[in-house]
Design a protein around this motif. Structure first.
Motif, PDB file in Angstrom:
ATOM      1  N   ASP A 339       0.832  -1.207   0.000  1.00  0.00           N
ATOM      2  CA  ASP A 339       0.000   0.000   0.000  1.00  0.00           C
ATOM      3  C   ASP A 339       0.867   1.258   0.000  1.00  0.00           C
ATOM      4  OD1 ASP A 339      -2.287  -1.547   0.062  1.00  0.00           O
ATOM      5  OD2 ASP A 339      -2.601  -1.344   2.223  1.00  0.00           O
ATOM      6  N   GLU A 342       2.434   1.913  -3.499  1.00  0.00           N
ATOM      7  CA  GLU A 342       1.425   2.446  -4.419  1.00  0.00           C
ATOM      8  C   GLU A 342       1.095   3.895  -4.080  1.00  0.00           C
ATOM      9  OE1 GLU A 342      -2.522   0.587  -6.382  1.00  0.00           O
ATOM     10  OE2 GLU A 342      -2.593   0.768  -4.192  1.00  0.00           O
ATOM     11  N   ARG A 343       0.951   4.195  -2.803  1.00  0.00           N
ATOM     12  CA  ARG A 343       0.604   5.566  -2.389  1.00  0.00           C
ATOM     13  C   ARG A 343       1.704   6.549  -2.764  1.00  0.00           C
ATOM     14  NH1 ARG A 343       2.228   8.183   1.986  1.00  0.00           N
ATOM     15  NH2 ARG A 343       2.860   6.258   3.090  1.00  0.00           N
ATOM     16  N   ASN A 346       1.934   7.154  -6.555  1.00  0.00           N
ATOM     17  CA  ASN A 346       0.843   8.036  -6.993  1.00  0.00           C
ATOM     18  C   ASN A 346       1.100   9.478  -6.571  1.00  0.00           C
ATOM     19  OD1 ASN A 346      -0.586   5.963  -8.221  1.00  0.00           O
ATOM     20  ND2 ASN A 346      -1.819   5.511  -6.411  1.00  0.00           N
ATOM     21  N   CYS A 355       5.830   9.075 -15.111  1.00  0.00           N
ATOM     22  CA  CYS A 355       5.955   7.621 -15.004  1.00  0.00           C
ATOM     23  C   CYS A 355       6.288   7.067 -16.382  1.00  0.00           C
ATOM     24  CB  CYS A 355       4.667   7.007 -14.471  1.00  0.00           C
ATOM     25  SG  CYS A 355       4.787   5.227 -14.172  1.00  0.00           S
ATOM     26  N   GLY A 358       5.695   1.091 -15.629  1.00  0.00           N
ATOM     27  CA  GLY A 358       5.123   0.539 -14.404  1.00  0.00           C
ATOM     28  C   GLY A 358       4.204   1.516 -13.698  1.00  0.00           C
ATOM     29  N   GLY A 359       4.365   1.599 -12.380  1.00  0.00           N
ATOM     30  CA  GLY A 359       3.544   2.492 -11.581  1.00  0.00           C
ATOM     31  C   GLY A 359       2.267   1.876 -11.069  1.00  0.00           C
ATOM     32  N   HIS A 360       2.143   0.559 -11.106  1.00  0.00           N
ATOM     33  CA  HIS A 360       0.893  -0.094 -10.721  1.00  0.00           C
ATOM     34  C   HIS A 360       1.179  -1.480 -10.144  1.00  0.00           C
ATOM     35  CE1 HIS A 360       1.357  -2.627 -14.324  1.00  0.00           C
ATOM     36  NE2 HIS A 360       1.702  -1.509 -14.954  1.00  0.00           N
ATOM     37  N   ARG A 361       0.162  -2.061  -9.531  1.00  0.00           N
ATOM     38  CA  ARG A 361       0.274  -3.425  -9.017  1.00  0.00           C
ATOM     39  C   ARG A 361       0.266  -4.417 -10.173  1.00  0.00           C
ATOM     40  NH1 ARG A 361      -2.608  -3.883  -3.144  1.00  0.00           N
ATOM     41  NH2 ARG A 361      -2.493  -1.681  -2.555  1.00  0.00           N
ATOM     42  N   PHE A 373       4.307  -5.521  -7.310  1.00  0.00           N
ATOM     43  CA  PHE A 373       4.274  -4.177  -7.887  1.00  0.00           C
ATOM     44  C   PHE A 373       5.200  -4.157  -9.088  1.00  0.00           C
ATOM     45  CE2 PHE A 373       4.672   0.412  -8.242  1.00  0.00           C
ATOM     46  CZ  PHE A 373       3.395   0.841  -7.879  1.00  0.00           C
ATOM     47  N   THR A 376       9.121  -0.059 -11.788  1.00  0.00           N
ATOM     48  CA  THR A 376       8.650   1.290 -12.087  1.00  0.00           C
ATOM     49  C   THR A 376       9.824   2.231 -12.318  1.00  0.00           C
ATOM     50  OG1 THR A 376       6.620   0.975 -10.829  1.00  0.00           O
ATOM     51  CG2 THR A 376       7.336   3.246 -11.157  1.00  0.00           C
TER      52      THR A 376
END
Length: 489
Positions: A339, A342-343, A346, A355, A358-361, A373, A376
């Motif tokens: 978490d 990801e936070r 973002n 970005c 990547g940048g995501h799960r 994850f 990224t």
């Protein structure tokens, strides 16, 4: 010595010290889970009660007399036999590590190997760590500087390196004559339990103990009067709390904390090799290393080359379960850490970072419910952006362009952390500047941020407090210094 089976023990909890077959009455239990398949329980453990903790401390206090009375050579030989047992159990321990922490099996085995190399170096340092004799003020006098063990040492270890970090604490503490209580992370205690189990019959009973539990158990131990020194590895926020609690009892404390480590990619004959080294240092353990490279500083005119080179390398990383052959990027160990990654990513993008990848799960086919994850790549020019300032502790690499040597070094040092840094350069003058000006406890020239087995592991600023682990100076932390003045001998 055969290790107890620590995998898939959903119905067989482990006690505060060693595996048991029955759950103690009214025991509070927690479970570890496979981060590649979080619904799978790896093992159940009992949280140590106050009464159990007292028993462990009583045994440690009783064992101190026997253990500290041995000669240094006797302790070195005993620990050497213990290390041999650990080495013979590498495959079993590595399975435990991967099952709970998630890293690829190859990384788990490599971690054990490095931990053992460091430990054996420490035994060598210990053989000559005995103080010294100095001339007295006049004839017939001599002065002796002696070093003595503290008593019971508390070792608090994190979840990301379940063998390396505990051994960095246990070996120097034990070899100098202390007894030790180990508190492993509640996310990955199986490997630590294996260490304690393998010491049976070699290290006297009570000299090495393990207490399971969460933060409340650690806090109770830090505040205990019988604990005479504390070695902690973990987050900066928790480290501050440990330091405050230890200070109340005037206890020596050693803190290994976080990092926001940068690499300067300067003029080099083989930039591809430099990028390979950076990616290796950045994405091992899925970036869940305090020494991970998380920032790359480079000259602006090389933007396309640098972006293309890193995109190509990150695209080749293979996410999957650690026990699966070919995996090079394991899962994120804890749900809270996933978490957080990801936070922060973002927040970085919202704050102006681009970005690039990547940048995501992720949901790999082999582990669709796992905590993954994506590798990224961020591009950021704002030195105040969270991608530059905050320890993300995940598979995230931030690119920072610059226009001069002065700016490159200023960006390198633009951090509240000061753990490690790297400079890839063929320019001797710039390398010499970096060696003088880099504000980090460890500085690497033309290789990734992997410390050697006999060198101090130490951070400055928000990255550490006290003498570092590894290296001859570490033994000073686990002992007190005494001056003796002798006449007539």
């Amino acid at each position: 010595m055969k290790l107890p089976m620590l995998l898939n023990l959903g119905q067989q909890p482990l006690s505060a010290t060693l595996p048991v077959t029955e759950r103690p009455d009214n025991a509070e239990v927690f479970q570890s889970h496979d981060p590649a398949c979080p619904e799978e329980v790896v093992a159940s453990y009992c949280i140590a009660s106050e009464a159990q903790t007292d028993e462990v401390l009583d045994r440690a206090q009783s064992a101190f007399q026997e253990w500290s009375a041995l000669t240094g050579t006797q302790r070195v030989n005993a620990i050497g036999r213990w290390l041999e047992r650990i080495e013979a159990s590498t495959d079993d321990i590595a399975l435990c590590m991967t099952a709970e922490q998630g890293k690829p099996l190859s990384e788990s085995c490599a971690e054990i190997g490095k931990a053992l190399r460091e430990a054996r170096q420490m035994l060598g340092f210990a053989s000559s760590h005995a103080g010294c004799t100095l001339p007295g003020r006049s004839r017939g006098f001599r002065n002796i500087i002696m070093r003595r063990p503290h008593g019971i040492v508390l070792a608090i270890a994190p979840w990301n390196f379940p063998i390396l970090t505990p051994l960095r604490k246990l070996v120097p503490a034990l070899v100098t004559g202390n007894t030790v209580v180990l508190k492993p992370s509640e996310y990955s205690p199986a490997a630590a339990i294996a260490l304690v189990t393998l010491a049976e019959g070699i290290i006297p009973e009570g000299a090495l103990s393990l207490v399971n539990g969460k933060g409340a158990v650690a806090a109770r131990l830090v505040a205990e009067d019988r604990i005479r020194a504390v070695s902690f590895t973990g987050s900066v926020d928790t480290g501050r709390k440990v330091a405050v609690a230890a200070a109340a009892g005037l206890k020596p404390v050693s803190l290994e904390l976080g990092g926001k480590n940068a690499a300067i990619l300067d003029e080099v004959a083989d930039p591809g090799a430099a990028m390979d080294a950076i990616v290796g240092a950045a994405f091992q353990c899925s970036g869940q290393r305090c020494t991970s490279i998380s920032r790359v500083i480079f000259r602006r005119h090389r933007l396309d080359e640098v972006v293309g080179g890193f995109r190509h390398r990150l695209d080749k990383l293979v996410a999957g379960p650690g026990r699966q052959a070919g995996t090079t990027l394991g899962p994120i160990t804890t749900p809270e850490q996933l978490d957080k990654i990801e936070r922060l990513v973002n927040e970085a993008i919202e704050g102006g970072a681009a970005c690039l990848l990547g940048g995501h799960r992720l949901s790999p086919d082999e582990a669709p419910t796992g905590r993954f994850f994506a590798p990224t790549l961020l591009l950021c020019e704002d030195p105040s952006n969270v991608a530059v300032q905050e320890e993300i502790f995940g598979p995230v690499l931030t690119l920072q362009p610059c226009d001069s040597d002065d700016e490159a070094l200023a960006l390198l040092n633009n951090s509240r952390f000061g753990l490690t840094s790297a400079v890839f350069s063929d320019r001797v003058q710039f390398v010499n500047r970096a060696l003088s000006e880099a504000q980090s406890g460890m500085i690497h020239i033309n290789h990734g941020t992997v410390p050697d087995d006999n060198m101090p592991f130490v951070g400055i600023r928000d990255s550490g407090l006290g003498i570092g682990s590894v290296g001859a100076s570490t033994l000073d932390f686990y002992t007190s210094e005494h001056s003796a003045y002798v006449a007539g001998y």
